[in-house]
Design an enzyme around this catalytic site. Sequence first.
Site, short mmCIF file in Angstrom:
data_model
loop_
_atom_site.label_atom_id
_atom_site.label_comp_id
_atom_site.label_asym_id
_atom_site.label_seq_id
_atom_site.Cartn_x
_atom_site.Cartn_y
_atom_site.Cartn_z
N SER A 137 1.03 -1.14 -0.42
CA SER A 137 0.05 0.01 -0.07
C SER A 137 0.75 0.95 -0.07
CB SER A 137 -0.67 0.51 1.19
OG SER A 137 0.20 0.29 2.37
N LYS A 138 0.01 1.99 0.46
CA LYS A 138 0.85 3.78 0.05
C LYS A 138 1.58 3.58 1.33
CE LYS A 138 -1.39 6.43 -2.66
NZ LYS A 138 -0.83 7.98 -4.01
N ARG A 139 1.63 2.75 1.98
CA ARG A 139 2.46 3.73 3.50
C ARG A 139 3.67 2.88 3.28
NH1 ARG A 139 2.10 -1.06 7.76
NH2 ARG A 139 0.36 -2.34 5.95
N HIS A 140 3.67 1.65 2.25
CA HIS A 140 5.57 1.50 1.84
C HIS A 140 6.07 1.68 0.67
CE1 HIS A 140 2.57 -2.07 3.47
NE2 HIS A 140 3.71 -2.38 4.41
N GLY A 141 5.40 2.81 0.30
CA GLY A 141 5.95 3.64 -0.64
C GLY A 141 5.63 3.22 -1.62
#
Length: 463
Positions: free
Chosen positions: A237-241
């Site tokens: 997800s975005k959280r993982h870049g």
Amino acid sequence: MKVVTRFAPSPTGHLHIGGGRTAIFCWLLARHFGGEFRLRIEDTDATRSRQEYTDSILASMKWLGLDWDGELTYQSKRLDVYNSYIDRLLETGHAYWCDCTPEEVEAMREVARAKGEKPRYNGKCRNRGLTAGPGRVVRLRVPDEGRISFNDMVKGPISVDVSELDDMVLRRTDGMPTYNMAVVVDDHEMGVTHVIRGDDHVSNTPKQILLYQALGFDIPTFGHVPMICGPDHQKLSKRHGARAVVEYQKDGLLPQALVNYLVRLGWSHGDQEIFSLDELVQLFDGKNLNSAPAAFDPDKLKWLNAHYLRNTPQDKLAAMVRPFLEELGYSVDEQKIQALLPMYMERASDLAALAQALTVYFKPAEELVIEDKAMKALNEDGRHQLSVLGGLIDQLPEFTAEAIDALLHEYVEKNSLKFKQVGPPLRSALIGLAGGPSVHDIMVGLGKDESLKRIKRAAELAF
Ligand code: GLU
């Protein structure tokens, strides 16, 4: 047999790294075998498909270096073709019209669920002999018994009993074909021999094979590559870049680095990490695709990018950095950028950071901001050294790195100073930073006049 692969994105968003990796695999397989790589835009969902996403996907493909063969295919322009095959299925009894409402179908699913069976359509309209009409769909008549088996390039043998499969809809009430219908027709008509896609589609494959069989088409080889997950093995997800390819481009990644990184994330050749594109084409034969989800590792991507950046010829790198500087408001010619690159390219991890580091060379002296850490070197002694050195540098017969370096060392020795009494104040004066390249290189990069202007300005700073 000529190998034909295809990439078939839906233009409902930008090209993400997962899709990018699938596209790279398809492209490599085609290039390895001297075959064809086709590109198809799956835009039958008119409400979610947007031209700007098609444009963005095409731009990302080009940026990654994934050229395609033949015409670009748009599914939205092929509705007649799909309908003619649906007619053929109706004529041969492999499909039938159905007028059940969505509510009725949901109720059938509920009944199946209550019995502990797989939720599905109960075949009510199979033998009603309905014809076309408003509110009606066309469904596939799944055979009463049998198994669908295929040997997946990535996952190995997969086998499903037909009792697990639904009489799926092929044509919606609005006349649009469903995904499975359009994909099978297109893959057949485009002569696709190898379908490589994300494993979110693996459950569609037995359904598609039923359609291949019903239409009498040759069945291609399938390969379903696992999803990319985060370093914590959770869904990416975005959280993982994890982001769109275009965002990595904007951040200053080099396309070769992203291609190399994404290929290795799901394919291996011994322990080798760095592959040129030619090498990948030579080695990638569709084997050794990893069936376990691959974990995205931003640090490794950064490392690879730094590697490619260091190894890019300086004239090319200058051309790549120029738009980033422009974005920051500096319109500079490539020769100037190229002259500065040797000082920074060994250390930079991306083009954006590289451009940012170079901005100090293009600001007028008055606009140079001296960071707090760099201010420390501009104490009274530092400013005194600067005012003396300014005069000496001005008188240098030639303004070269060697001459400046020799002058500074001579000055330090003659006056029994330590180099740190001259290096740091000069660096602070010249680029406003406490760290960076050698001061003699910085001065050559700035040129004599600009260097002297900055030295003078710092020497005269009042505290
Ligand atoms: N259009 C589908 C997607 O973007 C891909 C279909 C396929 O590769 O068969 O997920």
